[in-house]
Design a protein around this motif. Structure first.
Motif, short mmCIF file in Angstrom:
data_model
loop_
_atom_site.label_atom_id
_atom_site.label_comp_id
_atom_site.label_asym_id
_atom_site.label_seq_id
_atom_site.Cartn_x
_atom_site.Cartn_y
_atom_site.Cartn_z
N UNK A 180 0.83 -1.21 0.00
CA UNK A 180 0.00 0.00 0.00
C UNK A 180 0.86 1.26 0.00
N UNK A 181 2.13 1.13 0.38
CA UNK A 181 3.04 2.27 0.38
C UNK A 181 3.22 2.83 -1.03
N UNK A 182 3.13 1.95 -2.03
CA UNK A 182 3.32 2.38 -3.42
C UNK A 182 2.03 2.83 -4.07
N UNK A 183 0.94 2.88 -3.31
CA UNK A 183 -0.35 3.26 -3.87
C UNK A 183 -0.86 4.51 -3.15
N UNK A 184 -1.78 5.20 -3.78
CA UNK A 184 -2.28 6.45 -3.21
C UNK A 184 -3.56 6.31 -2.42
N UNK A 185 -4.29 5.19 -2.61
CA UNK A 185 -5.59 5.03 -1.99
C UNK A 185 -5.49 4.99 -0.47
N UNK A 186 -6.22 5.87 0.20
CA UNK A 186 -6.31 5.85 1.66
C UNK A 186 -5.14 6.51 2.37
N UNK A 187 -4.15 7.00 1.62
CA UNK A 187 -2.98 7.58 2.27
C UNK A 187 -3.30 8.91 2.96
N UNK A 188 -4.37 9.59 2.46
CA UNK A 188 -4.68 10.90 3.03
C UNK A 188 -5.22 10.81 4.45
N UNK A 189 -5.67 9.63 4.87
CA UNK A 189 -6.21 9.48 6.23
C UNK A 189 -5.23 8.75 7.15
N UNK A 190 -4.01 8.51 6.67
CA UNK A 190 -3.01 7.80 7.47
C UNK A 190 -2.03 8.81 8.07
N UNK A 191 -1.87 8.76 9.37
CA UNK A 191 -0.91 9.65 10.04
C UNK A 191 0.44 8.95 10.08
N UNK A 192 1.49 9.65 9.58
CA UNK A 192 2.81 9.04 9.54
C UNK A 192 3.85 10.02 10.07
N UNK A 193 5.04 9.48 10.35
CA UNK A 193 6.16 10.29 10.84
C UNK A 193 7.41 9.87 10.08
#
Length: 224
Positions: A168-181
């Motif tokens: 999923x790291x290489x895809x854009x779906x759902x990334x906008x709701x994932x909090x990362x650091x």
């Protein structure tokens, strides 16, 4: 009754256009080898990495490994801030369409304070488009808990937030709701060879690139 003077058709004859079509390639090849060289993760040691490739539906691996896992490496006195893996990658793809160009996804893992195996970073990068040798440094990141209570619970139990499927790291779906650091960097070297791309109308070579040195390599790639 056969007509006098009639000659049978030659079975081996073909129209010039048909012969040209039969000789033109229908796919192009992308051969990649190299290594996951090293990583920089301040404050962490004894780490290993995993890799996998993500590609479009028109792409098919024909040789090599799509995924792998490295050895555990530790920092040394010579390079106190660098973890050296030098883990090889080697894969060949065929495709009819550059859409969905392959990406390599790297996940780094290591022990936490309690000895639990936890993720220390995710990252992805496209395989370079142009033939030749390339080096890429990937900024890594880790998912974060959404509240202080969840952070404490995940630290205490050793169950840190992580992706069920690293692809999923290489895809854009759902990334906008994932909090990362952001956390660390990984360096990868690539040796890229393409075959028949120009014949299919795709020119990925720089105008000043000398292709003569690539000819012996491309001749060694088998047709699939």
């Amino acid at each position: 009754m056969a007509t006098a003077g009639a000659r049978p058709l030659a079975t081996g004859w073909a129209a010039p256009g048909a012969m040209a079509a039969a000789g033109s390639p229908s796919v192009f090849l992308l051969a990649v080898n190299g290594q996951i060289e090293s990583g920089q993760f301040p404050g962490f040691d004894d780490l290993y990495c995993k890799f996998c490739f993500v590609y479009g539906q028109d792409w098919v691996p024909t040789a090599g490994l799509e995924e792998g896992i490295s050895q555990i490496t530790s920092k040394s006195d010579v390079a106190p801030t660098t973890l050296v893996w030098n883990f090889p990658i080697d894969i060949t793809f065929k495709s009819t369409n550059p859409s969905g160009w392959p990406q390599i996804v790297v996940s780094v893992y290591g022990p936490d304070f309690f000895g639990n195996d936890v993720v220390r970073g995710y990252g992805a990068v496209h395989i370079p488009f142009t033939p030749g040798r390339h080096t890429r440094t990937i900024p890594m990141f880790v998912p974060e808990s959404t509240s202080t209570l969840q952070k404490f619970t995940s630290w205490f139990t050793g169950r840190r937030p992580e992706f069920t499927d690293p692809r999923v790291v290489a895809q854009g779906e759902g990334r906008e709701v994932t909090r990362v650091r952001s956390q660390g960097f990984v360096t990868i070297s690539f040796n890229v060879v393409t075959k028949d791309m120009k014949k299919l109308g795709y020119d990925v070579s720089p105008s000043d690139m000398q292709n003569a040195s690539l000819v012996p390599v491309t001749e060694g790639i088998h047709k699939y």
